[in-house]
Design an enzyme around this catalytic site. Structure first.
Site, PDB file in Angstrom:
ATOM      1  N   ASN A 140      -4.235  52.471 -16.308  1.00  0.00           N
ATOM      2  CA  ASN A 140      -5.338  53.463 -16.557  1.00  0.00           C
ATOM      3  C   ASN A 140      -6.650  52.805 -17.323  1.00  0.00           C
ATOM      4  OD1 ASN A 140      -6.665  55.784 -17.520  1.00  0.00           O
ATOM      5  ND2 ASN A 140      -5.444  56.279 -19.193  1.00  0.00           N
ATOM      6  N   TRP A 141      -7.548  52.850 -16.244  1.00  0.00           N
ATOM      7  CA  TRP A 141      -8.747  52.154 -16.551  1.00  0.00           C
ATOM      8  C   TRP A 141      -9.685  52.931 -17.443  1.00  0.00           C
ATOM      9  CZ3 TRP A 141     -10.484  49.720 -11.119  1.00  0.00           C
ATOM     10  CH2 TRP A 141      -9.494  48.607 -10.982  1.00  0.00           C
ATOM     11  N   HIS A 187      -3.070  63.371 -20.686  1.00  0.00           N
ATOM     12  CA  HIS A 187      -3.044  62.299 -21.627  1.00  0.00           C
ATOM     13  C   HIS A 187      -3.571  62.814 -22.734  1.00  0.00           C
ATOM     14  CE1 HIS A 187      -4.712  58.620 -23.078  1.00  0.00           C
ATOM     15  NE2 HIS A 187      -3.965  57.762 -22.012  1.00  0.00           N
ATOM     16  N   GLY A 190      -3.535  52.259 -27.592  1.00  0.00           N
ATOM     17  CA  GLY A 190      -4.817  51.264 -28.164  1.00  0.00           C
ATOM     18  C   GLY A 190      -4.849  50.938 -29.516  1.00  0.00           C
ATOM     19  N   SER A 215       0.280  50.427 -25.935  1.00  0.00           N
ATOM     20  CA  SER A 215       0.025  49.305 -26.523  1.00  0.00           C
ATOM     21  C   SER A 215       0.974  48.118 -25.447  1.00  0.00           C
ATOM     22  CB  SER A 215      -0.019  48.970 -27.871  1.00  0.00           C
ATOM     23  OG  SER A 215      -1.116  49.560 -28.442  1.00  0.00           O
ATOM     24  N   GLY A 251      -3.309  51.083 -20.720  1.00  0.00           N
ATOM     25  CA  GLY A 251      -4.713  51.061 -20.733  1.00  0.00           C
ATOM     26  C   GLY A 251      -5.266  49.796 -20.777  1.00  0.00           C
ATOM     27  N   GLY A 252      -5.574  49.593 -22.215  1.00  0.00           N
ATOM     28  CA  GLY A 252      -6.252  47.907 -22.458  1.00  0.00           C
ATOM     29  C   GLY A 252      -5.889  46.970 -21.552  1.00  0.00           C
TER      30      GLY A 252
HETATM   31  C1  PEP Z   1      -3.227  54.822 -22.002  1.00  0.00           C
HETATM   32  O1  PEP Z   1      -4.209  55.076 -22.181  1.00  0.00           O
HETATM   33  O2  PEP Z   1      -2.334  55.591 -21.288  1.00  0.00           O
HETATM   34  C2  PEP Z   1      -2.441  53.717 -22.888  1.00  0.00           C
HETATM   35  C3  PEP Z   1      -1.169  53.647 -22.999  1.00  0.00           C
HETATM   36  O3  PEP Z   1      -3.454  52.725 -23.471  1.00  0.00           O
HETATM   37  P1  PEP Z   1      -3.257  51.397 -24.072  1.00  0.00           P
HETATM   38  O4  PEP Z   1      -2.031  50.540 -23.231  1.00  0.00           O
HETATM   39  O5  PEP Z   1      -4.325  50.733 -24.481  1.00  0.00           O
HETATM   40  O6  PEP Z   1      -2.452  51.561 -25.563  1.00  0.00           O
END
Ligand code: PEP
Length: 246
Positions: free
Chosen positions: A5-6, A92, A170, A210, A231-232
């Site tokens: 997920n960008w 989300h 995040g 995360s 995400g990140g």
């Molecule tokens: C997300 O945005 O769905 C997510 C899990 O972000 P992150 O991996 O940065 O926690």
């Protein structure tokens, strides 16, 4: 299913470079689907570049639940599909919290995605407060039931699901593999009750929150965890490749 997920990052120019590098280094692996959720402006670029790879899908991060019309700034599921989307992210926590999307709006977006032939990837998850209060099971159960309550088994069978504890997104905190497994098991039981085992058991249940190269393998090895939503750590090709290979 390994899903990137960008969020609001990586426009078409950078997306083309990212995908070229990814394709050069990643060959299809039995049983694995890689999904990219770029920002809407980059969907067509990514979709064109991965067209020849059946193991790589593209998704849209958000849609509006109407088919077309005077909704300035919005994207319908049909438009996303035409641009090359296969999946559609729904519910989300950033949409629920930053954009005040209620369970009912999430439900409408989910059914609109299905109507357009997209595979909705529904995100559910509890806040830190709800977790501390011991309400995880109640919250994720409500979020799932609200969306699938009125659907038939084959519609439910077309979805994917992600357990994303809000306190882990995040933040660098994650659920332990045991905690993730426990919630995934509960979600699987609810899916079976609603759609029967045949349809329910083909729904991938992803963990998100995360996920990083150093914890992906442990989470992916946990019972009932069928993939990750990242995400990140999906914004850098090297770290994304490590997760996809984990
Ligand atoms: C997300 O945005 O769905 C997510 C899990 O972000 P992150 O991996 O940065 O926690």
């Amino acid at each position: 299913v390994l899903a990137a997920n960008w969020k609001m990052n990586i426009g078409p120019v950078e997306a083309a470079k990212f995908i070229a590098q990814f394709l050069a280094e990643y060959s299809p692996q039995e049983g694995k689907t890689v999904a990219f959720f770029p920002p809407a402006v980059s969907i067509a670029t990514v979709a064109t570049l991965v067209k020849h790879r059946a193991d790589i899908k593209v998704g849209v991060q958000n849609i509006w639940h109407r088919d077309n019309g005077a909704f300035t700034g919005e994207i319908s599921p049909e438009l996303a599909a035409e641009a090359g989307a296969y999946y559609c992210l729904v519910g989300h926590s950033e949409r629920r919290n930053e954009f005040a999307e209620s369970d009912d709006v999430v439900r409408q977006k989910f059914t609109a995605a299905l109507r357009a032939g997209l595979a909705p990837l529904l995100c559910v998850g509890e806040s830190r407060r709800e977790r501390v209060d011991g309400r995880t099971s109640e919250v994720v159960g409500r979020q799932l039931r609200t969306v699938i309550g009125e659907l038939d088994s084959s519609q439910i069978g077309a979805m994917a699901l992600a357990y994303e504890p809000v306190w882990a997104i995040g933040t660098g905190d994650n659920a332990t593999p045991e905690d993730a497994s426990q919630v995934h098991r509960q979600l699987r039981l609810l899916l079976r009750q609603a759609a029967g085992p045949v349809n329910a058991d083909r729904i991938p249940i992803l963990y998100g929150g995360s996920v990083k190269p150093d914890n992906a393998a442990r989470l992916l090895a946990a019972p009932d965890v069928d993939g990750v939503l990242v995400g990140g750590a999906s914004l850098d090709v090297a770290s994304w490749l490590q997760i996809v290979r984990a």
